[in-house]
Design an enzyme around this catalytic site. Structure first.
Site, mmCIF file in Angstrom:
data_model
loop_
_atom_site.group_PDB
_atom_site.id
_atom_site.type_symbol
_atom_site.label_atom_id
_atom_site.label_comp_id
_atom_site.label_asym_id
_atom_site.label_seq_id
_atom_site.Cartn_x
_atom_site.Cartn_y
_atom_site.Cartn_z
ATOM 1 N N GLY A 197 -80.741 11.270 40.211
ATOM 2 C CA GLY A 197 -81.095 11.034 38.820
ATOM 3 C C GLY A 197 -82.601 11.054 38.637
ATOM 4 O O GLY A 197 -83.364 11.126 39.610
ATOM 5 N N PRO A 198 -83.065 10.984 37.390
ATOM 6 C CA PRO A 198 -84.520 11.019 37.124
ATOM 7 C C PRO A 198 -85.219 9.820 37.744
ATOM 8 O O PRO A 198 -84.591 8.815 38.078
ATOM 9 C CB PRO A 198 -84.591 10.983 35.586
ATOM 10 N N GLU A 420 -104.038 14.142 11.607
ATOM 11 C CA GLU A 420 -102.849 13.320 11.821
ATOM 12 C C GLU A 420 -102.042 13.184 10.534
ATOM 13 O O GLU A 420 -100.803 13.087 10.581
ATOM 14 C CB GLU A 420 -103.247 11.936 12.348
#
Length: 639
Positions: A197-198, A420
């Site tokens: 898994g990660p 932004e």
């Protein structure tokens, strides 16, 4: 006492011993004056000799003595000097005799002393190396650690968010406890379990929980512990590890980061047979070879199962593969409960809201978030951790730490505010884009400003509309600068890179281009020892490459025009968002929504006086206000 002090003391003692031996030997001979025999006889005739000691008989006898003035002398008598003793007696010399064999021991000790000291030094040095991590005489011994009773136990109750993995591993523990329950039906225990898994999803924590739950010996070792600079050490350590396992069967052996030794064979330049391959071959034989290892279960963990050798993954070796994936919303809430069990929480903290607001976080990320929130509360002198502290910690984890010390000019602040603001406006008005979490022009991490989008739920896949919306949002910042300020800056570098990458993946990997069709282009050849993407196989013609470039440009350009239309039609909203950013520096999703609807923003709540602080002055003030009331923190609402 550390190793430096031990080494210093050893050298000091060795130097002292050598000095003492040589000082003794030199003291014995320091006053002796070597004389020729003729000179000795001349001094004897003059009556200057007081006493002598004769060692040995016959030729070569040593004569050591003193003159009457105290001067020591030494000489050797030639053969055929039988009357020498009588002559010395006639001159009144005190004569002593000594056997040569009984008197030579001191000379032998002095001559052998340097050799003995060197041998002792070598023995001491080797023992020191054996006691250290190098183990000079034990290179082939396994470095596996056997979990002891004095270590802190971790059980499955301490592991959350991976319920399916826990269920599969619970079967292994049940088999070790009650093997007859499975054997009577013809079942056999799996020889190996691979946790994959990660990073940060709790693979090693699961192994520690197995160690705490199982009532059998548990050996743990890292994959890198097998590989050394000497050839054959890795294979020897694998043999020794399984020998220890057989002696303690039934037992569990855990190898963390097994991809260090289990990588695909023959994948390097030339496909040579190196030390890592020898170690892997021995591991394959031990797991499923001629000799059986009954009762020895191998559990391994890796976040790179794609690079493991196929022979290692076949049934009979790693029979079971357990995927430890990122936790869902329920798993994240359970992880929050585990990590906040020792943290005093304020009444306004809702773990379910935190779990819904952290999609894509791993267990390690959530643990780090809780720790950052506790540190933030402690920095402000609070005795409890508030929801505001968790929000601040989440912003720090997602966007990086604030860099308020970074000085920005008014022009740069205005440019950043419109940049932004463009991202935020496009994201807010596009239906398929992720919702806005926060917009700030305070430098965070490596960015001058950040627009953070956070999905409302876990996304297991992305559709075409969502990817196109993400490209449009990425182009919004550059467009806002161009439309309002009539300038282009380098601040859009990362946005352009992200937009181009998404568009290329749409065409080459995801088959989302109508022009190119449902095909993939450019198969990756990830060589295990050469690195990722060092070679990309171009399985298409130059004409197709040209069409791919044209299609990528078309997708980005269409998203660019889509974002441009939104900003032109809502120019007044863009100005309001930029002005609000220049004034407040930080806006959340609710603020952006109110600015779009042209509503006045709420005042920020900055006072935290009612929260109990861990300071003497705050405690005294609290006692003056309510001397008998309990100190209970009130509920604080986020602005």
């Amino acid at each position: 006492m550390n190793s430096t002090m031990k080494n210093l003391m050893f050298w000091m003692v060795a130097a002292l011993v050598i000095f003492l031996f040589y000082s003794v030997s030199s003291r014995i001979q320091k006053n002796e004056r070597p004389l020729s025999f003729s000179d000795f006889m001349a001094q004897l005739d003059r009556g200057h000799v007081a006493k002598v000691t004769i060692t040995g008989t016959g030729a070569g006898s040593q004569i050591v003595g003193e003159f009457k003035n105290g001067q020591a002398i030494r000489t050797f008598a030639p053969p055929q000097m039988e009357n020498l003793v009588n002559l010395m007696l006639d001159k009144g010399v005190e004569v002593h005799a000594r056997d040569a064999n009984s008197s030579s021991w001191l000379g032998h000790i002095i001559s052998w002393t340097p050799i003995v000291i060197m041998i002792a030094f070598l023995i001491f040095f080797m023992r020191q190396m054996q006691g250290s991590g190098n183990r000079a005489l034990s290179f082939g011994k396994s470095k596996a650690k056997l979990s002891g009773s004095q270590q802190k136990k971790v059980s499955f109750k301490d592991v959350a968010g991976v319920d399916e993995a826990k269920d599969e591993l619970q079967e292994i523990i049940d088999f070790l406890r009650e093997p007859q329950k499975y054997q009577k039906l013809g079942g056999r225990i799996p020889k190996g379990v691979l946790l994959m898994g990660p990073p940060g999803t709790g693979k090693t924590l699961l192994a520690r929980a197995i160690s705490g739950e199982a009532s059998v010996p548990f050996f743990s070792i890292s994959g890198s512990d097998f590989v050394e600079m000497f050839v054959g050490v890795g294979a020897s350590r694998v043999r020794d590890l399984f020998e220890q396992g057989k002696k303690n069967a039934p037992c569990i052996i855990f190898i963390d980061e097994i991809d260090a030794v289990g990588r695909h064979r023959g994948a390097g330049l030339g496909g040579g047979h190196d030390e890592r391959e020898q170690t892997l071959n021995q591991l394959l034989v031990e797991m499923d070879g001629f000799e059986s290892n009954e009762g020895v279960i191998l559990i391994a963990a890796t976040n790179r199962p794609d690079v493991l050798d196929p022979a290692l993954l076949r049934p009979g070796r790693f029979d079971r593969r357990v995927v430890v994936s990122l936790p869902d919303v329920g798993g994240r809430e359970g992880i929050f409960k585990v990590h906040t069990s020792r943290v005093p929480l304020a009444n306004d903290v809702d773990l379910s809201i935190l779990a819904r607001g952290t999609p894509g976080f791993s267990g390690a990320d959530l643990a780090n978030l809780v720790n950052e929130a506790a540190l933030y509360a402690a920095k402000h002198g609070l005795k409890v951790v508030r929801m505001e502290d968790f929000e601040e910690a989440k912003d720090k984890v997602l966007m990086g730490s604030e860099r308020r010390s970074m000085i920005m000019s008014d022009q740069e602040k205005r440019t950043t505010a419109y940049h932004e603001g463009g991202h935020a406006l496009v994201a807010a008005l596009l239906e398929d884009a992720d919702p806005i979490h926060k917009v700030t022009i305070i430098p965070r991490g490596m960015s001058m400003g950040v627009t953070m989008l956070l999905p409302e739920a876990d996304r297991l896949s992305h559709d075409r509309k969502h990817v196109e919306a993400s490209i449009a949002v990425a182009m919004g910042g550059r467009l806002a600068e161009e439309l309002v300020l009539d300038q282009l800056t380098t601040g859009a570098n990362n946005d352009l890179e992200k937009a181009t990458e998404l568009a290329r993946k749409m065409v080459c990997e995801w088959g989302m281009s109508k022009k190119m069709g449902p095909l993939t282009f450019g198969r990756k050849e990830e060589q295990v020892f050469l690195g990722r993407d060092i070679a990309r196989h171009q399985d298409y013609s130059e004409y197709t490459a040209l069409r791919i470039d044209q299609e990528v440009k078309r997708i980005v350009s269409e998203s660019y025009e889509r974002a441009k239309k939104i900003l032109i039609e809502n120019r007044d909203v863009l100005d309001r968002i930029a002005a609000a950013l220049l004034e407040r520096e930080v806006l959340d999703a609710e603020d952006v929504k109110m600015l779009i609807d042209d509503l006045p923003l709420k005042e920020r709540e900055t006072a935290v006086d009612e929260v109990v602080r861990d300071e003497p002055e705050a405690k005294e003030k609290e006692k003056e206000k309510k001397p008998k009331a309990p100190l209970t923190p009130p509920i604080l609402q986020n602005p």
